[in-house]
Design an enzyme around this catalytic site. Sequence first.
Site, PDB file in Angstrom:
ATOM      1  N   GLY A 108      34.497 -10.147 -53.430  1.00  0.00           N
ATOM      2  CA  GLY A 108      33.006  -9.555 -52.878  1.00  0.00           C
ATOM      3  C   GLY A 108      33.928  -8.930 -51.559  1.00  0.00           C
ATOM      4  N   CYS A 109      33.649  -7.606 -50.790  1.00  0.00           N
ATOM      5  CA  CYS A 109      34.511  -6.913 -49.963  1.00  0.00           C
ATOM      6  C   CYS A 109      34.451  -7.691 -48.571  1.00  0.00           C
ATOM      7  CB  CYS A 109      33.872  -5.371 -49.721  1.00  0.00           C
ATOM      8  SG  CYS A 109      32.263  -5.413 -49.048  1.00  0.00           S
TER       9      CYS A 109
END
Length: 342
Positions: A149-150
């Site tokens: 996930g960013c």
Amino acid sequence: MMTKKIAVIGASGYTGAELIRVGIGHPFLNIKHLIANSNAGKTIEEVFPGFQSFNLPRLESINSFDPSSVDLIFCALPHTTSQKLIKKIFGTTKIVDLSADFRLQNPSDYEKWYGNRHLAPEVQAKATYGLTEFYRQEIQSSMLVACTGCNAASGLFPLLPLIEADIIDPENIILDLKVGVSGAGRVAKQSNIFAELSEGCQPYNPVWHRHLAEFDQELNKHSKANVKVTFTPHLLPLNRGILTTIYAEGDPDKVHKTLSLRYQDEPFIHVLPMETIVSTRHVRGSNLVKIAVFPDRKGNRCKIFSTLDNLVKGSSGQAIQNANLMLGLDEKVGLDLVPIFP
């Protein structure tokens, strides 16, 4: 070297578009299929006019696509949708998944954080977590890589080396994160329209944000202590970019030295000289991570700043970096992207 045939599933979303943008400039990737059920039959330039004149394939339905016809698939679908598809096609070719569906190694954690029973636990057991700089060997031999996930990537890059070296207090870590609106995807929502976002800043999911699951999983994997970070994300009226401020107990000079040594040979992660200001503008459009360390006015406490482009190093660039490893290519190829300014 022969080119590798790839497909992008979910080609009409933000991460799909970024995969196409970066893939066009990749010398060894040949984009053979673009799958977007909602836009099947259209040309890609009808959806993204910026791709005019690049001779890209027409968008098609997943029903007409043969997974075995390509060397690698990028799956840029929402969570839950992604696992249903990957369960059907796993084993036919290599897959890089950009959703959250295969990031959490324990299926019960997925159910806890995403509210749905995992539909492919047997596939989950074979997935590799796609934080490239920490799992290169596993990624090279994997058939399924689940990209980080960013938000999680922005925090894990500075924290993992410090947790491993045991030079910060694992029970006193605070992350304050600011992220652009593209991190929420391309689906129209009232909360994401211009009038709702412009000239404002607000926290979202301040107690139980789903990326906490990744922090818990990865930080505890690399620490002897039970690490539970405090994490608050904020939405900014930016198209792209993440800036994370980390507050930690530890000697600032040791923190900076540890990070500098860990990443000195990494092409995409740059630890800057002490007390250097970083900005989302310094990484926009690139696969870079910039990390800076500042002392706090309190002794033995520091502030660590980490910034990356959520659509590139936080998602599609990371996906291509992982794909390079899976396909036996130089990890850096196609990712020499200079930040856009202004």
